[in-house]
Design a protein around this motif. Structure first.
Motif, PDB file in Angstrom:
ATOM      1  N   ARG A 106      22.162 -13.053   5.099  1.00 21.34           N
ATOM      2  CA  ARG A 106      22.887 -11.994   4.396  1.00 21.34           C
ATOM      3  C   ARG A 106      23.282 -10.884   5.366  1.00 21.34           C
ATOM      4  O   ARG A 106      22.552 -10.554   6.297  1.00 21.34           O
ATOM      5  CB  ARG A 106      22.014 -11.397   3.286  1.00 21.34           C
ATOM      6  N   TYR A 107      24.465 -10.309   5.112  1.00 18.27           N
ATOM      7  CA  TYR A 107      24.899  -9.129   5.857  1.00 18.27           C
ATOM      8  C   TYR A 107      24.254  -7.898   5.222  1.00 18.27           C
ATOM      9  O   TYR A 107      24.349  -7.700   4.003  1.00 18.27           O
ATOM     10  CB  TYR A 107      26.419  -9.001   5.816  1.00 18.27           C
ATOM     11  N   VAL A 108      23.609  -7.084   6.056  1.00 15.61           N
ATOM     12  CA  VAL A 108      22.848  -5.942   5.542  1.00 15.61           C
ATOM     13  C   VAL A 108      23.112  -4.712   6.404  1.00 15.61           C
ATOM     14  O   VAL A 108      23.202  -4.804   7.634  1.00 15.61           O
ATOM     15  CB  VAL A 108      21.332  -6.252   5.531  1.00 15.61           C
ATOM     16  N   MET A 109      23.211  -3.564   5.761  1.00 18.68           N
ATOM     17  CA  MET A 109      23.283  -2.277   6.449  1.00 18.68           C
ATOM     18  C   MET A 109      22.184  -1.390   5.887  1.00 18.68           C
ATOM     19  O   MET A 109      21.759  -1.563   4.744  1.00 18.68           O
ATOM     20  CB  MET A 109      24.652  -1.618   6.258  1.00 18.68           C
ATOM     21  N   ILE A 110      21.728  -0.422   6.720  1.00 21.55           N
ATOM     22  CA  ILE A 110      20.704   0.497   6.230  1.00 21.55           C
ATOM     23  C   ILE A 110      21.148   1.943   6.439  1.00 21.55           C
ATOM     24  O   ILE A 110      21.780   2.273   7.435  1.00 21.55           O
ATOM     25  CB  ILE A 110      19.344   0.258   6.906  1.00 21.55           C
TER      26      ILE A 110
ATOM     27  N   LEU B 108      14.632   4.955   1.744  1.00 19.17           N
ATOM     28  CA  LEU B 108      15.404   4.017   2.560  1.00 19.17           C
ATOM     29  C   LEU B 108      16.452   3.372   1.676  1.00 19.17           C
ATOM     30  O   LEU B 108      16.141   2.897   0.575  1.00 19.17           O
ATOM     31  CB  LEU B 108      14.489   2.936   3.144  1.00 19.17           C
ATOM     32  N   THR B 109      17.703   3.378   2.140  1.00 20.94           N
ATOM     33  CA  THR B 109      18.781   2.737   1.391  1.00 20.94           C
ATOM     34  C   THR B 109      19.273   1.523   2.158  1.00 20.94           C
ATOM     35  O   THR B 109      19.599   1.623   3.346  1.00 20.94           O
ATOM     36  CB  THR B 109      19.957   3.701   1.157  1.00 20.94           C
TER      37      THR B 109
ATOM     38  N   ARG C 283      29.003  -4.748  -2.756  1.00 19.17           N
ATOM     39  CA  ARG C 283      27.643  -4.770  -2.225  1.00 19.17           C
ATOM     40  C   ARG C 283      26.576  -4.494  -3.280  1.00 19.17           C
ATOM     41  O   ARG C 283      26.854  -3.925  -4.345  1.00 19.17           O
ATOM     42  CB  ARG C 283      27.512  -3.738  -1.108  1.00 19.17           C
ATOM     43  N   THR C 284      25.373  -4.912  -2.936  1.00 16.39           N
ATOM     44  CA  THR C 284      24.187  -4.585  -3.727  1.00 16.39           C
ATOM     45  C   THR C 284      23.448  -3.455  -3.018  1.00 16.39           C
ATOM     46  O   THR C 284      23.206  -3.528  -1.812  1.00 16.39           O
ATOM     47  CB  THR C 284      23.260  -5.808  -3.853  1.00 16.39           C
ATOM     48  N   THR C 285      23.118  -2.405  -3.765  1.00 20.43           N
ATOM     49  CA  THR C 285      22.436  -1.255  -3.177  1.00 20.43           C
ATOM     50  C   THR C 285      20.961  -1.283  -3.563  1.00 20.43           C
ATOM     51  O   THR C 285      20.626  -1.432  -4.739  1.00 20.43           O
ATOM     52  CB  THR C 285      23.063   0.062  -3.655  1.00 20.43           C
ATOM     53  N   VAL C 286      20.112  -1.149  -2.556  1.00 20.60           N
ATOM     54  CA  VAL C 286      18.667  -1.151  -2.785  1.00 20.60           C
ATOM     55  C   VAL C 286      18.110   0.168  -2.253  1.00 20.60           C
ATOM     56  O   VAL C 286      18.200   0.450  -1.058  1.00 20.60           O
ATOM     57  CB  VAL C 286      17.980  -2.333  -2.061  1.00 20.60           C
ATOM     58  N   GLU C 287      17.549   0.969  -3.149  1.00 24.50           N
ATOM     59  CA  GLU C 287      16.946   2.237  -2.745  1.00 24.50           C
ATOM     60  C   GLU C 287      15.431   2.095  -2.829  1.00 24.50           C
ATOM     61  O   GLU C 287      14.875   1.843  -3.901  1.00 24.50           O
ATOM     62  CB  GLU C 287      17.435   3.375  -3.644  1.00 24.50           C
ATOM     63  N   VAL C 288      14.788   2.266  -1.666  1.00 18.46           N
ATOM     64  CA  VAL C 288      13.345   2.057  -1.576  1.00 18.46           C
ATOM     65  C   VAL C 288      12.655   3.399  -1.318  1.00 18.46           C
ATOM     66  O   VAL C 288      12.949   4.075  -0.327  1.00 18.46           O
ATOM     67  CB  VAL C 288      13.008   1.072  -0.432  1.00 18.46           C
TER      68      VAL C 288
ATOM     69  N   GLY D  57       0.781  -1.225   0.000  1.00 18.69           N
ATOM     70  CA  GLY D  57       0.000   0.000   0.000  1.00 18.69           C
ATOM     71  C   GLY D  57       0.813   1.276   0.000  1.00 18.69           C
ATOM     72  O   GLY D  57       0.312   2.327  -0.409  1.00 18.69           O
ATOM     73  N   ASN D  58       2.070   1.216   0.463  1.00 19.55           N
ATOM     74  CA  ASN D  58       2.861   2.454   0.519  1.00 19.55           C
ATOM     75  C   ASN D  58       4.227   2.340  -0.161  1.00 19.55           C
ATOM     76  O   ASN D  58       5.033   3.269  -0.085  1.00 19.55           O
ATOM     77  CB  ASN D  58       3.042   2.916   1.966  1.00 19.55           C
ATOM     78  N   LEU D  59       4.486   1.218  -0.830  1.00 20.94           N
ATOM     79  CA  LEU D  59       5.732   1.080  -1.592  1.00 20.94           C
ATOM     80  C   LEU D  59       5.567   1.796  -2.930  1.00 20.94           C
ATOM     81  O   LEU D  59       4.672   1.476  -3.717  1.00 20.94           O
ATOM     82  CB  LEU D  59       6.056  -0.398  -1.819  1.00 20.94           C
ATOM     83  N   VAL D  60       6.414   2.774  -3.164  1.00 20.07           N
ATOM     84  CA  VAL D  60       6.331   3.570  -4.389  1.00 20.07           C
ATOM     85  C   VAL D  60       7.253   3.008  -5.467  1.00 20.07           C
ATOM     86  O   VAL D  60       6.832   2.745  -6.603  1.00 20.07           O
ATOM     87  CB  VAL D  60       6.696   5.050  -4.112  1.00 20.07           C
ATOM     88  N   LYS D  61       8.510   2.794  -5.104  1.00 20.43           N
ATOM     89  CA  LYS D  61       9.489   2.372  -6.115  1.00 20.43           C
ATOM     90  C   LYS D  61      10.696   1.734  -5.429  1.00 20.43           C
ATOM     91  O   LYS D  61      11.023   2.057  -4.288  1.00 20.43           O
ATOM     92  CB  LYS D  61       9.948   3.585  -6.932  1.00 20.43           C
ATOM     93  N   GLU D  62      11.333   0.820  -6.131  1.00 17.02           N
ATOM     94  CA  GLU D  62      12.578   0.236  -5.643  1.00 17.02           C
ATOM     95  C   GLU D  62      13.591   0.204  -6.788  1.00 17.02           C
ATOM     96  O   GLU D  62      13.270  -0.227  -7.906  1.00 17.02           O
ATOM     97  CB  GLU D  62      12.351  -1.184  -5.115  1.00 17.02           C
ATOM     98  N   VAL D  63      14.807   0.667  -6.483  1.00 19.04           N
ATOM     99  CA  VAL D  63      15.891   0.676  -7.478  1.00 19.04           C
ATOM    100  C   VAL D  63      17.031  -0.177  -6.934  1.00 19.04           C
ATOM    101  O   VAL D  63      17.558   0.089  -5.849  1.00 19.04           O
ATOM    102  CB  VAL D  63      16.383   2.109  -7.763  1.00 19.04           C
ATOM    103  N   ILE D  64      17.399  -1.204  -7.676  1.00 21.95           N
ATOM    104  CA  ILE D  64      18.452  -2.135  -7.265  1.00 21.95           C
ATOM    105  C   ILE D  64      19.666  -1.935  -8.167  1.00 21.95           C
ATOM    106  O   ILE D  64      19.559  -1.986  -9.393  1.00 21.95           O
ATOM    107  CB  ILE D  64      17.981  -3.595  -7.368  1.00 21.95           C
ATOM    108  N   THR D  65      20.822  -1.689  -7.551  1.00 18.06           N
ATOM    109  CA  THR D  65      22.076  -1.545  -8.304  1.00 18.06           C
ATOM    110  C   THR D  65      23.014  -2.658  -7.892  1.00 18.06           C
ATOM    111  O   THR D  65      23.391  -2.776  -6.715  1.00 18.06           O
ATOM    112  CB  THR D  65      22.725  -0.181  -8.037  1.00 18.06           C
TER     113      THR D  65
END
Length: 301
Positions: free
Chosen positions: A277-281, A264-265, A248-253, A186-194
């Motif tokens: 998986r190792y994850v940082m935000i 959110l990155t 790393r893989t970058t996910v911009e939400v 309901g509130n997810l607009v876009k996700e960009v994965i690099t």
């Protein structure tokens, strides 16, 4: 005339009763204060230091060595001052250690060895603003209490075992972890994965990506930031987690919160031996462990 005299007599009786009442109130207050003073005098203090005057604390009660220091009103974990320390814990430790009261004081007792105090089970130390170090030694237990002595006296006391319970925390228990926003379809607009120099975009306005957005939202909604591999990772250690920029893989939400768009990155690195998986935000220095399944959903793999 008689009626007037009766009123005067009643008024006099009322005044007398009021005088007696206030006199009794005063006497009761004095008795209560006296009783409190007598009770306080009967209390045996093993330590008596204002919590605000304690500037360093160290102990190990079976969960690893804890060394804390306070500077300019802020507590730090001494070996790693970047550790995200929850200030409530050292403040509570200082309160507990600064005013330890004895269940009883042993008079004309045996040698320290008789109470296990020649080789203490636990040693707790704190330092005050004047640089004085108070060492508290815990020996054997007796009826649920610990035999205790301090570094500047041969006196032996028993103290409630709850004092050790008050210190019974691992370092990880004292960390302030990041919060993760509530994100769903309901509130997810876009996700960009690099990843590996390539970029993939999922947009909620693209009707053909409706199923993809649902899967991604499911992964984001299942993120749980409770398990950490490192609480203040240094830049030179990022590669060990696969979180350096080259790996790393970058996910911009992009999502909405209170009708405003937020970003959110997330950075995803390698995996541990259990497959997490190792994850940082964002700009946090905490390395979290998130299940491979959740990460796969976020990446829509």
């Amino acid at each position: 005339m008689k009626r007037k005299r009766g009123v005067i007599i009643l008024a006099g009786v009322l005044v007398l009763l009021l005088v007696i009442y206030f006199a009794l109130q005063s006497w009761n207050s004095e008795q209560e204060a006296k009783q409190e003073e007598e009770e306080e005098a009967a209390v045996v203090h093993v330590t008596q230091t204002d919590a605000e005057d304690i500037t360093a604390i160290s102990f190990d009660v079976g969960n690893g060595s804890i060394e804390l220091v306070k500077e300019d009103g802020t507590w730090y974990y001494s070996p790693d001052r970047d550790f995200p320390l929850n200030q409530t814990y050292p403040e509570d430790f200082a309160e507990a250690l600064g005013d330890i009261t004895a269940e009883r004081e042993l008079v004309d007792g045996d040698e320290l060895a008789a109470y296990g105090l020649d080789e203490p089970v636990y040693t707790v130390e704190y330092t005050d603003t004047d640089g004085n170090v108070t060492s508290i030694y815990f020996g054997d237990t007796a009826n649920g209490d610990y035999y205790v002595t301090t570094g500047d006296t041969d006196s032996v006391y028993t103290v409630a075992s709850s004092l050790i319970d008050d210190l019974n925390y691992q370092l990880s228990d004292m960390a302030v972890l990041d919060s993760f926003p509530s994100i769903g379809s309901g509130n997810l607009v876009k996700e960009v994965i690099t990843q590996n120099g390539e970029t993939t975009t999922y947009d909620s306005e693209d009707e053909e990506q409706e199923e993809d957005i649902a899967a991604i939202a499911g992964g984001l909604g299942a993120v749980d930031l409770t398990d950490a591999a490192d609480y203040s990772v240094a830049d030179e250690d990022l590669a060990g987690f696969g979180l350096d920029e080259a790996s790393r893989t970058t996910v911009e939400v992009t999502y909405t919160e209170d009708d405003e768009e937020q970003l959110l990155t997330m950075y995803m690195g390698g995996s541990d031996e259990d497959g997490n998986r190792y994850v940082m935000i964002n700009d946090s220095r905490i390395v979290y462990l998130i299940s491979e399944e959740v990460c796969s959903n976020i990446l829509n793999n």
